[in-house]
Design a protein around this motif. Structure first.
Motif, PDB file in Angstrom:
ATOM      1  N   ARG A  33      -5.685   3.147  -3.130  1.00  0.00           N
ATOM      2  CA  ARG A  33      -5.292   4.129  -2.108  1.00  0.00           C
ATOM      3  C   ARG A  33      -4.493   5.250  -2.752  1.00  0.00           C
ATOM      4  N   ILE A  51      -6.894   7.799  -4.427  1.00  0.00           N
ATOM      5  CA  ILE A  51      -7.572   8.731  -3.523  1.00  0.00           C
ATOM      6  C   ILE A  51      -6.570   9.689  -2.883  1.00  0.00           C
ATOM      7  N   ALA A  52      -5.365   9.186  -2.577  1.00  0.00           N
ATOM      8  CA  ALA A  52      -4.324  10.065  -2.041  1.00  0.00           C
ATOM      9  C   ALA A  52      -3.992  11.158  -3.061  1.00  0.00           C
ATOM     10  N   ASP A 100      -6.817  13.697  -2.958  1.00  0.00           N
ATOM     11  CA  ASP A 100      -6.880  14.481  -1.714  1.00  0.00           C
ATOM     12  C   ASP A 100      -5.738  15.479  -1.616  1.00  0.00           C
ATOM     13  N   SER A 101      -4.533  15.069  -1.939  1.00  0.00           N
ATOM     14  CA  SER A 101      -3.390  15.990  -1.915  1.00  0.00           C
ATOM     15  C   SER A 101      -2.268  15.410  -2.743  1.00  0.00           C
ATOM     16  N   ILE A 154       0.580  16.662  -3.507  1.00  0.00           N
ATOM     17  CA  ILE A 154       1.905  16.856  -2.912  1.00  0.00           C
ATOM     18  C   ILE A 154       2.160  15.834  -1.808  1.00  0.00           C
ATOM     19  N   ALA A 155       1.171  15.683  -0.910  1.00  0.00           N
ATOM     20  CA  ALA A 155       1.354  14.729   0.184  1.00  0.00           C
ATOM     21  C   ALA A 155       1.478  13.312  -0.365  1.00  0.00           C
ATOM     22  N   ALA A 156       0.757  13.011  -1.450  1.00  0.00           N
ATOM     23  CA  ALA A 156       0.853  11.681  -2.047  1.00  0.00           C
ATOM     24  C   ALA A 156       2.270  11.433  -2.529  1.00  0.00           C
ATOM     25  N   GLU A 157       2.848  12.418  -3.217  1.00  0.00           N
ATOM     26  CA  GLU A 157       4.218  12.246  -3.705  1.00  0.00           C
ATOM     27  C   GLU A 157       5.186  12.125  -2.543  1.00  0.00           C
ATOM     28  N   GLN A 158       4.944  12.914  -1.496  1.00  0.00           N
ATOM     29  CA  GLN A 158       5.836  12.846  -0.344  1.00  0.00           C
ATOM     30  C   GLN A 158       5.720  11.512   0.377  1.00  0.00           C
ATOM     31  N   SER A 159       4.594  10.816   0.170  1.00  0.00           N
ATOM     32  CA  SER A 159       4.456   9.490   0.766  1.00  0.00           C
ATOM     33  C   SER A 159       5.040   8.421  -0.152  1.00  0.00           C
ATOM     34  N   GLY A 160       5.537   8.833  -1.301  1.00  0.00           N
ATOM     35  CA  GLY A 160       6.148   7.880  -2.211  1.00  0.00           C
ATOM     36  C   GLY A 160       5.239   7.398  -3.325  1.00  0.00           C
ATOM     37  N   VAL A 161       4.048   8.013  -3.478  1.00  0.00           N
ATOM     38  CA  VAL A 161       3.140   7.633  -4.556  1.00  0.00           C
ATOM     39  C   VAL A 161       3.603   8.291  -5.854  1.00  0.00           C
ATOM     40  N   ASP A 162       3.716   7.502  -6.923  1.00  0.00           N
ATOM     41  CA  ASP A 162       4.022   8.065  -8.234  1.00  0.00           C
ATOM     42  C   ASP A 162       2.701   8.556  -8.821  1.00  0.00           C
ATOM     43  N   VAL A 183      11.008  12.662  -6.296  1.00  0.00           N
ATOM     44  CA  VAL A 183      10.469  12.721  -4.932  1.00  0.00           C
ATOM     45  C   VAL A 183      10.361  11.322  -4.333  1.00  0.00           C
ATOM     46  N   GLU A 184       9.764  10.372  -5.101  1.00  0.00           N
ATOM     47  CA  GLU A 184       9.518   9.063  -4.496  1.00  0.00           C
ATOM     48  C   GLU A 184      10.821   8.295  -4.247  1.00  0.00           C
ATOM     49  N   VAL A 241      12.160   9.537  -0.936  1.00  0.00           N
ATOM     50  CA  VAL A 241      11.430   8.879   0.154  1.00  0.00           C
ATOM     51  C   VAL A 241      11.988   7.476   0.365  1.00  0.00           C
ATOM     52  N   PHE A 254      -4.883  12.379   4.092  1.00  0.00           N
ATOM     53  CA  PHE A 254      -5.857  12.103   3.030  1.00  0.00           C
ATOM     54  C   PHE A 254      -7.238  11.914   3.650  1.00  0.00           C
ATOM     55  N   LEU A 304      -9.407   8.716   2.824  1.00  0.00           N
ATOM     56  CA  LEU A 304      -8.965   7.377   3.191  1.00  0.00           C
ATOM     57  C   LEU A 304      -9.130   7.183   4.698  1.00  0.00           C
ATOM     58  N   THR A 322      -0.575   4.024   2.949  1.00  0.00           N
ATOM     59  CA  THR A 322      -0.119   4.795   1.791  1.00  0.00           C
ATOM     60  C   THR A 322       1.323   5.273   1.989  1.00  0.00           C
ATOM     61  N   ALA A 381       4.107   3.443   0.096  1.00  0.00           N
ATOM     62  CA  ALA A 381       4.007   3.358  -1.363  1.00  0.00           C
ATOM     63  C   ALA A 381       5.351   3.394  -2.082  1.00  0.00           C
ATOM     64  N   SER A 382       6.390   3.906  -1.426  1.00  0.00           N
ATOM     65  CA  SER A 382       7.655   4.072  -2.141  1.00  0.00           C
ATOM     66  C   SER A 382       8.416   2.759  -2.321  1.00  0.00           C
ATOM     67  N   ARG A 419       2.226   8.351   9.175  1.00  0.00           N
ATOM     68  CA  ARG A 419       2.305   8.022   7.747  1.00  0.00           C
ATOM     69  C   ARG A 419       3.740   8.159   7.256  1.00  0.00           C
TER      70      ARG A 419
END
Lengths: 316, 236
Positions: free
Chosen positions: A185, A188-189, A192-193, A195-203, B70-71, B74, B88, B91, B99, B102-103, B148
Motif C-alpha cells: 500500500r 502505491i501511495a 499516486d501522491s 506528498i499525501a503518502a508522507e502526510q499519511s505517515g508513509v516513509d 513529516v511522519e 503525524v 490514492f 488503492l 494507509t 502507516a505512521s 484517512r
C-alpha cells in the motif's frame, strides 16, 4: 461477486493445466527453450514492477541486476563453489549493488533517476566487457555448471521448464503478498501522491528503496537461474537494449498488474521468434504492434479483458 | 496545544510568511481565512513538516516540532488533510484508509475498530469500501481524505480547503461532518478556508491572513459581524 471469484478460479485452474501440459504437446526443444527464457524475463519484469509499476520510480538498471545475478552465479560455480550457494551469493551482490545505487539516488525524481539508472547499467556492462579474465569479456562464459542440489538437478529443457514454472509461481505469490501488505500500500501511495503518502505517515524514501531492492532480488535470482539453466552468458543479454526491452514488457503487459508482467514478458519474448519469417521486416511489425497496444490499451494487454467487460456492461 | 510563534517561511528569496503567531486549544475549531496567496496552505505545510521555517517556533503539546520529520509529526498526533484531497486513486477505499495508519504500528483489531468508526461517520464510504479510489466523486474523495487522516488517531486535524471544487450541498455535508466529529470526539481542528462564511460559522476563533501576515483575529462570531470582514470576505 462469489460467481466471479469462482470463474477466476476455474480460469486459473485451466490456465495452470494448459501451462503444465505444454511440454507434452510441443516436443520441440526450441519452443521450450523460448518459454524458459520468457519465464525468466517474467520474473525480472515482476521485479521491475515493484519499483516502476507500483512505486512509480523509473528504473533502467534492471537488466544490470539480472546480469549481476547471472555473472555472480557463473563465476562462483565455475570456480567450484556448490550450486546451492549461488542464489545466496547472487542476492548478496544485487542487494549490495542496489544499496549503492539506491541510497544516494532515490531522492532524485523522474528523468534524473532514469538517467542515473541508465548510467548504472552502462557501468555494469562495461565492467563485464572489460574484466575479461573473470567475465570472459564480449565472448561471455560457456559451460556453466547446471542447477544441482546435493547431486540432483533438472536435466534437459523440459525439466528446467517445470523448475522455472515453480519458481515463477513462488515469485507471483510473493508479489501478491507484498501488494496486499502495508509495504505494498505504501508503494502505491508513493506513486499516486508522494506528498499525501508522507502526510499519511508513509516513509517514502524507505518505501522506494525497499521496492528497488526487492526488484533487484527478483532480477538477481532470475539471473542465477538464467546462468545455470541456459549455461551460457554474454554481456549482450544484459545490455541497455535489454533494459529497454524489460521496460517495454512491463508497459505493454500492463504497469502495476502481476498478470500484465507475465503476459508482457511472454508476448515480447515469443513474438519476435514468431515473426522471424518476415526477415528484416519483423522489427517494423514488432514496433507497430507495441505502438498499437500503447495507443489502444494504455493499461497494457492485461487491461484489455476488463476494458471489454466494461464496454459490454456499458452497452447493455 | 498547538502554538505557532512569529513563524517566517520563504520560498527562495520570497518571504511568504512574515512572522505569524496563533494557537489552537484542545477541542477547539480554529479557522484561518483569507484570499489566494495569503499563506494559509504554506502555514499548514510548515506545521506538518513539509516546509521548514526560516525563523520562529512551532510547539506541539509543549515540544518544539520545527525540524521533526513529516511522519513523526503525524505519529505525534497532527494529521494534515491536504488541499485538493490527494487520495490514492490506485488503492481501494479500504486501502486508502489503512494507509493512514502507516505512521504507527497498530494491532489488526485496533485498525478494524478505527475503520468502523470512520465508516460510521461516513456511511458513503462503506458503500464504496472495495472500490478503487479513482471511482469516487469529489465529495466522497473529500470524506475519504478526512477519514484517512483520522486513521492516524490525531488530536489535531488540519484541513486545507475542504470545500474546494465541491457543490454547495456537498460542502454543507462535509462541514456538518467536521462539526459532528469535533463534538463527538473532542478533536481539535485547524481549518483553512476561502469559503469564509462556512469557516466562521463552524469555528470558535478565527485568524484572518493577508499576504503573509495575520491582520485580524478573534471569536468567529464577532469577526462575522465585523464590517471589514463582511466587506472583504463575506460579500458585503
Amino acid at each position: 461477486m462469489k460467481t466471479s471469484r469462482l470463474k477466476t478460479r476455474i480460469a486459473l485452474a485451466l490456465f495452470a493445466i494448459a501451462v503444465l501440459t505444454i511440454p507434452l504437446a510441443a516436443r520441440d526443444g526450441y519452443i521450450i527453450q523460448l518459454l524458459n527464457i520468457a519465464m525468466l524475463n517474467a520474473i525480472v519484469v515482476l521485479g521491475l514492477n515493484f519499483a516502476t509499476g507500483w512505486t512509480g520510480q523509473i528504473n533502467f538498471g534492471q537488466a544490470a541486476f539480472y546480469g549481476l545475478g547471472a555473472y555472480t552465479t557463473a563465476i562462483a560455480t565455475k570456480a567450484g563453489l556448490p550450486w546451492i550457494s549461488t542464489p545466496f551469493l547472487a542476492v548478496a551482490v544485487v542487494v549490495a549493488a542496489s544499496l549503492v545505487l539506491g541510497l544516494p539516488t532515490l531522492r532524485l525524481r523522474t528523468y534524473y533517476l532514469a538517467m542515473t539508472t541508465i548510467g548504472f547499467g552502462e557501468i555494469v556492462r562495461l565492467i563485464i566487457v572489460h574484466w575479461e579474465p573473470v567475465t570472459g569479456g564480449t565472448s561471455g562464459l560457456r559451460a556453466i555448471p547446471g542447477i544441482s542440489l546435493f547431486g540432483f538437478g533438472p536435466q534437459g529443457q523440459i525439466q528446467h521448464y517445470y523448475v522455472l514454472i515453480a519458481v515463477l509461481a513462488v515469485a507471483v505469490l510473493v508479489a501478491v503478498r507484498i501488494r496486499h501488505s502495508a509495504l505494498g500500500r505504501a508503494m502505491i501511495a508513493t506513486k499516486d501522491s508522494e506528498i499525501a503518502a508522507e502526510q499519511s505517515g508513509v516513509d517514502t524514501t524507505r518505501t522506494k528503496l525497499l521496492a528497488f531492492i526487492i526488484g533487484a532480488i527478483y532480477a538477481g535470482l532470475a539471473g542465477c537461474l538464467y546462468a545455470s539453466s541456459i549455461r551460457f552468458i554474454s554481456p549482450d543479454s544484459f545490455s541497455g537494449i535489454q533494459a529497454v526491452l524489460l521496460m517495454t514488457m512491463l508497459i505493454v503487459g500492463g504497469m502495476g498488474s502481476i498478470a500484465g508482467c507475465i503476459i508482457g514478458a511472454a508476448a515480447l519474448t515469443l513474438l519476435p521468434e514468431a515473426l522471424r519469417f518476415l526477415g528484416q521486416w519483423y522489427l517494423v511489425l514488432y514496433g507497430l504492434g507495441v505502438i498499437v497496444v500503447i495507443v489502444l490499451a494504455p493499461g497494457g494487454l492485461a487491461s484489455i479483458a476488463s476494458t471489454i467487460r466494461l464496454r459490454l456492461a456499458g452497452a447493455r | 496545544m498547538l502554538k505557532v510563534e512569529n513563524l517566517r517561511v520563504s520560498y527562495g528569496h520570497i518571504e511568504v510568511l512574515k512572522g505569524i503567531s496563533f494557537d489552537v486549544d484542545p477541542g477547539e475549531i480554529v479557522a484561518l481565512i483569507g484570499g489566494n496567496g495569503a499563506g494559509k496552505t504554506t502555514t499548514l505545510s510548515t506545521i506538518s513538516g513539509l516546509l521548514r521555517p526560516t525563523s520562529g517556533k512551532i510547539t506541539w503539546k509543549g515540544e518544539t516540532i520545527n525540524s521533526a520529520a513529516v511522519e513523526n509529526i503525524v505519529s505525534a498526533g497532527v494529521a494534515h488533510c491536504p488541499e485538493g484531497r490527494r487520495i490514492f486513486p490506485g488503492l481501494t477505499v479500504r486501502e486508502n484508509l489503512i494507509t493512514g495508519t502507516a505512521s504507527r504500528s497498530y494491532r489488526k483489531s485496533e485498525i478494524e475498530a478505527d475503520l468502523a468508526l470512520v465508516l460510521d461517520l461516513f456511511p458513503r464510504l462503506k458503500e464504496r469500501f472495495t472500490q478503487g479510489g479513482w471511482s469516487l466523486s469529489g465529495g466522497e474523495q473529500q470524506m475519504l481524505a478526512i477519514g484517512r487522516a483520522l486513521m492516524s488517531r490525531p488530536s489535531l486535524l488540519m484541513l486545507d480547503e475542504p470545500s474546494l471544487g465541491l457543490a454547495p450541498i456537498v460542502i454543507e455535508q462535509v462541514f456538518d461532518k467536521i462539526l459532528e466529529l469535533n463534538k463527538r470526539t473532542g478533536l481539535s481542528v485547524l481549518l483553512v478556508e476561502q469559503n469564509s462564511a462556512m469557516a466562521l460559522d463552524i469555528s470558535a476563533r478565527a485568524f484572518v491572513m493577508e499576504t503573509g501576515t495575520i491582520t485580524l483575529s478573534g471569536p468567529s462570531a464577532a469577526l462575522a459581524d465585523d464590517p471589514r470582514i463582511r466587506e472583504a470576505y463575506l460579500g458585503g
